[in-house]
Design a protein around this motif. Sequence first.
Motif, PDB file in Angstrom:
ATOM      1  N   SER A  26       0.833  -1.211   0.000  1.00 23.64           N
ATOM      2  CA  SER A  26       0.000   0.000   0.000  1.00 23.64           C
ATOM      3  C   SER A  26       0.862   1.253   0.000  1.00 23.64           C
ATOM      4  O   SER A  26       0.559   2.225  -0.698  1.00 23.64           O
ATOM      5  CB  SER A  26      -0.926   0.017   1.211  1.00 23.64           C
ATOM      6  N   LEU A  27       1.925   1.251   0.794  1.00 22.68           N
ATOM      7  CA  LEU A  27       2.818   2.406   0.823  1.00 22.68           C
ATOM      8  C   LEU A  27       3.515   2.594  -0.512  1.00 22.68           C
ATOM      9  O   LEU A  27       3.671   3.720  -0.990  1.00 22.68           O
ATOM     10  CB  LEU A  27       3.845   2.248   1.947  1.00 22.68           C
ATOM     11  N   GLN A  28       3.937   1.501  -1.138  1.00 26.63           N
ATOM     12  CA  GLN A  28       4.632   1.591  -2.422  1.00 26.63           C
ATOM     13  C   GLN A  28       3.711   2.096  -3.529  1.00 26.63           C
ATOM     14  O   GLN A  28       4.164   2.717  -4.475  1.00 26.63           O
ATOM     15  CB  GLN A  28       5.233   0.245  -2.807  1.00 26.63           C
ATOM     16  N   ILE A  80       1.633   4.418  -3.212  1.00 25.49           N
ATOM     17  CA  ILE A  80       1.542   5.875  -3.027  1.00 25.49           C
ATOM     18  C   ILE A  80       2.890   6.542  -3.267  1.00 25.49           C
ATOM     19  O   ILE A  80       2.982   7.584  -3.904  1.00 25.49           O
ATOM     20  CB  ILE A  80       1.053   6.198  -1.603  1.00 25.49           C
ATOM     21  N   LEU A  81       3.946   5.932  -2.744  1.00 23.22           N
ATOM     22  CA  LEU A  81       5.267   6.553  -2.769  1.00 23.22           C
ATOM     23  C   LEU A  81       6.094   5.991  -3.912  1.00 23.22           C
ATOM     24  O   LEU A  81       6.228   4.784  -4.059  1.00 23.22           O
ATOM     25  CB  LEU A  81       5.975   6.294  -1.436  1.00 23.22           C
ATOM     26  N   HIS A  82       6.644   6.877  -4.718  1.00 21.53           N
ATOM     27  CA  HIS A  82       7.469   6.482  -5.863  1.00 21.53           C
ATOM     28  C   HIS A  82       8.799   7.233  -5.773  1.00 21.53           C
ATOM     29  O   HIS A  82       8.889   8.287  -5.161  1.00 21.53           O
ATOM     30  CB  HIS A  82       6.772   6.836  -7.182  1.00 21.53           C
ATOM     31  N   ASP A  83       9.809   6.692  -6.444  1.00 26.64           N
ATOM     32  CA  ASP A  83      11.118   7.349  -6.451  1.00 26.64           C
ATOM     33  C   ASP A  83      11.071   8.723  -7.095  1.00 26.64           C
ATOM     34  O   ASP A  83      11.807   9.628  -6.702  1.00 26.64           O
ATOM     35  CB  ASP A  83      12.149   6.482  -7.177  1.00 26.64           C
ATOM     36  N   ASP A  84      10.158   8.909  -8.071  1.00 27.42           N
ATOM     37  CA  ASP A  84      10.070  10.205  -8.733  1.00 27.42           C
ATOM     38  C   ASP A  84       9.241  11.216  -7.921  1.00 27.42           C
ATOM     39  O   ASP A  84       9.190  12.392  -8.263  1.00 27.42           O
ATOM     40  CB  ASP A  84       9.498  10.056 -10.143  1.00 27.42           C
ATOM     41  N   PHE A 104      10.155   7.213  10.447  1.00 28.15           N
ATOM     42  CA  PHE A 104       9.840   5.783  10.423  1.00 28.15           C
ATOM     43  C   PHE A 104       9.638   5.264   8.997  1.00 28.15           C
ATOM     44  O   PHE A 104       9.690   4.066   8.756  1.00 28.15           O
ATOM     45  CB  PHE A 104       8.563   5.490  11.219  1.00 28.15           C
ATOM     46  N   LEU A 105       9.372   6.182   8.064  1.00 29.09           N
ATOM     47  CA  LEU A 105       8.981   5.777   6.712  1.00 29.09           C
ATOM     48  C   LEU A 105       9.994   6.097   5.627  1.00 29.09           C
ATOM     49  O   LEU A 105       9.827   5.662   4.496  1.00 29.09           O
ATOM     50  CB  LEU A 105       7.637   6.430   6.343  1.00 29.09           C
ATOM     51  N   VAL A 106      11.020   6.886   5.928  1.00 32.01           N
ATOM     52  CA  VAL A 106      12.007   7.239   4.906  1.00 32.01           C
ATOM     53  C   VAL A 106      13.333   6.543   5.188  1.00 32.01           C
ATOM     54  O   VAL A 106      13.635   6.185   6.324  1.00 32.01           O
ATOM     55  CB  VAL A 106      12.222   8.767   4.809  1.00 32.01           C
ATOM     56  N   GLY A 107      14.110   6.368   4.156  1.00 30.77           N
ATOM     57  CA  GLY A 107      15.431   5.744   4.293  1.00 30.77           C
ATOM     58  C   GLY A 107      15.395   4.268   3.969  1.00 30.77           C
ATOM     59  O   GLY A 107      14.354   3.622   3.970  1.00 30.77           O
ATOM     60  N   VAL A 110      12.186   0.165   4.927  1.00 30.35           N
ATOM     61  CA  VAL A 110      11.410  -0.494   3.883  1.00 30.35           C
ATOM     62  C   VAL A 110      10.667  -1.665   4.514  1.00 30.35           C
ATOM     63  O   VAL A 110      11.224  -2.415   5.304  1.00 30.35           O
ATOM     64  CB  VAL A 110      12.334  -0.988   2.746  1.00 30.35           C
ATOM     65  N   GLY A 111       9.395  -1.784   4.187  1.00 29.76           N
ATOM     66  CA  GLY A 111       8.595  -2.889   4.716  1.00 29.76           C
ATOM     67  C   GLY A 111       7.295  -2.385   5.295  1.00 29.76           C
ATOM     68  O   GLY A 111       6.944  -1.216   5.161  1.00 29.76           O
ATOM     69  N   SER A 112       6.565  -3.281   5.930  1.00 37.12           N
ATOM     70  CA  SER A 112       5.297  -2.928   6.551  1.00 37.12           C
ATOM     71  C   SER A 112       5.546  -2.264   7.901  1.00 37.12           C
ATOM     72  O   SER A 112       6.581  -2.468   8.524  1.00 37.12           O
ATOM     73  CB  SER A 112       4.430  -4.171   6.723  1.00 37.12           C
TER      74      SER A 112
END
Length: 138
Positions: A22-24, A26-30, A82-85, A89-91
């Motif tokens: 779900s996070l992936q 929404i969040l993309h490298d670009d 908690f969500l960057v870096g 990565v993961g749930s």
Amino acid sequence: ACEKWYMRHPLPLFRGLLPYQSLQSILHDDDPLVSALLIVSGLGSFRATFDGVPLSPSGPIDPPFTDYSQRVSYRGFDVTNFLVGDDNVGSHVVGITVGSGWWDHRPVTGMAKPELLANGPLTVIAQLYLTTASGKVH
């Protein structure tokens, strides 16, 4: 320890899973994540955690004294780290433990009019706002 102390009921614990998929989506490298804000509110006191780490800097429970006939408080927690870096990565899991606090503190003794105090079922709500570099809020 107080010998007369007893727990009326175990405290409710609510957990919300933030699946990696779900996070992936929404969040993309670009369009990377620039901030993540967790908002928590409820009737009763609460303790919020993110991946098991307590979030409140003000003490073990939030909010402090509240007159629920006047307002319902909320707290915002910055959970961006908690969500960057690469290490994050993961749930992830949001946990909220709820207690009565000033909302429903029956049985009350020694007060003139306990029937005037707010009471009812414990209630909690939480929302996570994810803001990306493009300014989109998810």
